[in-house]
Design an enzyme around this catalytic site. Structure first.
Site, PDB file in Angstrom:
ATOM      1  N   GLY A  87       0.837  -1.187   0.000  1.00  0.00           N
ATOM      2  CA  GLY A  87       0.000   0.000   0.000  1.00  0.00           C
ATOM      3  C   GLY A  87       0.871   1.234   0.000  1.00  0.00           C
ATOM      4  O   GLY A  87       2.025   1.208  -0.431  1.00  0.00           O
ATOM      5  N   ARG A  88       0.358   2.331   0.503  1.00  0.00           N
ATOM      6  CA  ARG A  88       1.108   3.572   0.480  1.00  0.00           C
ATOM      7  C   ARG A  88       2.041   3.745   1.674  1.00  0.00           C
ATOM      8  O   ARG A  88       2.972   4.542   1.619  1.00  0.00           O
ATOM      9  CB  ARG A  88       0.141   4.751   0.412  1.00  0.00           C
ATOM     10  CG  ARG A  88      -0.602   4.746  -0.916  1.00  0.00           C
ATOM     11  CD  ARG A  88      -0.930   6.061  -1.540  1.00  0.00           C
ATOM     12  NE  ARG A  88      -0.481   7.267  -0.941  1.00  0.00           N
ATOM     13  CZ  ARG A  88      -1.294   8.189  -0.402  1.00  0.00           C
ATOM     14  NH1 ARG A  88      -2.590   8.006  -0.385  1.00  0.00           N
ATOM     15  NH2 ARG A  88      -0.794   9.288   0.103  1.00  0.00           N
ATOM     16  N   GLU A  91       6.029   3.915   1.429  1.00  0.00           N
ATOM     17  CA  GLU A  91       6.694   5.069   0.814  1.00  0.00           C
ATOM     18  C   GLU A  91       7.144   6.085   1.855  1.00  0.00           C
ATOM     19  O   GLU A  91       8.133   6.777   1.644  1.00  0.00           O
ATOM     20  CB  GLU A  91       5.815   5.723  -0.251  1.00  0.00           C
ATOM     21  CG  GLU A  91       4.678   6.548   0.266  1.00  0.00           C
ATOM     22  CD  GLU A  91       3.763   7.093  -0.822  1.00  0.00           C
ATOM     23  OE1 GLU A  91       3.217   8.182  -0.625  1.00  0.00           O
ATOM     24  OE2 GLU A  91       3.587   6.430  -1.862  1.00  0.00           O
ATOM     25  N   CYS A 117       3.797  -6.565  -2.414  1.00  0.00           N
ATOM     26  CA  CYS A 117       3.541  -5.411  -3.263  1.00  0.00           C
ATOM     27  C   CYS A 117       4.523  -4.265  -2.989  1.00  0.00           C
ATOM     28  O   CYS A 117       5.720  -4.422  -3.185  1.00  0.00           O
ATOM     29  CB  CYS A 117       2.083  -5.010  -3.092  1.00  0.00           C
ATOM     30  SG  CYS A 117       1.315  -4.431  -4.595  1.00  0.00           S
ATOM     31  N   HIS A 118       4.036  -3.112  -2.520  1.00  0.00           N
ATOM     32  CA  HIS A 118       4.894  -1.961  -2.268  1.00  0.00           C
ATOM     33  C   HIS A 118       5.770  -2.128  -1.022  1.00  0.00           C
ATOM     34  O   HIS A 118       6.625  -1.289  -0.759  1.00  0.00           O
ATOM     35  CB  HIS A 118       4.054  -0.690  -2.126  1.00  0.00           C
ATOM     36  CG  HIS A 118       3.566  -0.141  -3.429  1.00  0.00           C
ATOM     37  ND1 HIS A 118       2.429  -0.608  -4.044  1.00  0.00           N
ATOM     38  CD2 HIS A 118       4.075   0.819  -4.229  1.00  0.00           C
ATOM     39  CE1 HIS A 118       2.242   0.063  -5.163  1.00  0.00           C
ATOM     40  NE2 HIS A 118       3.225   0.934  -5.309  1.00  0.00           N
ATOM     41  N   TYR A 137       4.684  -4.853  -6.831  1.00  0.00           N
ATOM     42  CA  TYR A 137       3.819  -4.136  -7.749  1.00  0.00           C
ATOM     43  C   TYR A 137       4.693  -3.616  -8.897  1.00  0.00           C
ATOM     44  O   TYR A 137       5.812  -3.144  -8.657  1.00  0.00           O
ATOM     45  CB  TYR A 137       3.125  -2.980  -7.014  1.00  0.00           C
ATOM     46  CG  TYR A 137       2.179  -2.229  -7.895  1.00  0.00           C
ATOM     47  CD1 TYR A 137       0.997  -2.816  -8.325  1.00  0.00           C
ATOM     48  CD2 TYR A 137       2.467  -0.939  -8.330  1.00  0.00           C
ATOM     49  CE1 TYR A 137       0.125  -2.148  -9.152  1.00  0.00           C
ATOM     50  CE2 TYR A 137       1.596  -0.266  -9.153  1.00  0.00           C
ATOM     51  CZ  TYR A 137       0.433  -0.872  -9.569  1.00  0.00           C
ATOM     52  OH  TYR A 137      -0.431  -0.208 -10.392  1.00  0.00           O
TER      53      TYR A 137
END
Length: 177
Positions: A87-88, A91, A117-118, A137
């Site tokens: 997800g975010r 980051e 994923c992320h 991702y």
């Protein structure tokens, strides 16, 4: 059963956070879900990513997820494994030096690490993927390659292992990749 550390944060992908947490707990593992700058009992916001025909995913508000451990107290030596949802949140979590140090500590101790994923963004930022075969991702492919990892495209719900590193691709890829 194992004690697992899950590093998570606001706008983590809902399913990548909730399902592994619940599954590992249901199997009898102890999972400590932590987030920098948040306390036990506080919540993080999750998000749901969806592919609706655009060039990338859209993001919808998910659930509130309650943290059950304090980030400031965690040490890799107290856990058998590390789990990083996507997800975010990765980051911005990768900007936290203690998060990066924890990731490195798990690799130095040769403990199992899984990311989805992320979540790879924490691993690339920690400098621990060089020479490893990885998935994530598709938008993370340049980061993997810049970190000298070998990126492999995978279909939804496939996983790849390289030693004690497990990478899972559970988000559907956009038809534009």
């Amino acid at each position: 059963m194992a004690r697992v550390l899950m590093i998570t944060g606001d706008f983590v992908e809902d399913y990548e956070n909730m399902v592994p947490f619940q599954s590992l707990t249901a199997m009898g593992h102890e999972v400590d879900a932590v987030c920098p700058n948040k306390k036990i009992g506080e919540t993080i916001a999750t998000s749901v990513h969806d592919f609706e025909g655009d060039q990338t995913y859209t993001e919808k508000r998910g659930h509130n997820f309650t943290l059950n451990a304090l980030f400031e107290n965690v040490k890799a030596e107290d856990y058998e494994a590390l789990y990083i949802p996507g997800g975010r949140s990765p980051e911005y979590l990768r900007l936290n030096e203690k998060v990066i140090a924890l990731v490195r500590d798990f690799f130095s101790a040769d403990k199992p690490v899984a990311s989805i994923c992320h979540g790879i963004q924490l691993l690339t930022s920690a400098g621990v993927v060089e020479g490893k075969t990885l998935t994530a991702y598709p938008a993370c492919k340049p980061e993997v390659e810049l970190a000298k990892g070998k990126y492999v495209e995978m279909a939804m719900d496939e996983a790849i292992t390289d030693g004690k590193l497990v990478q899972i691709m559970i988000s559907a890829t956009s038809p534009h990749f």
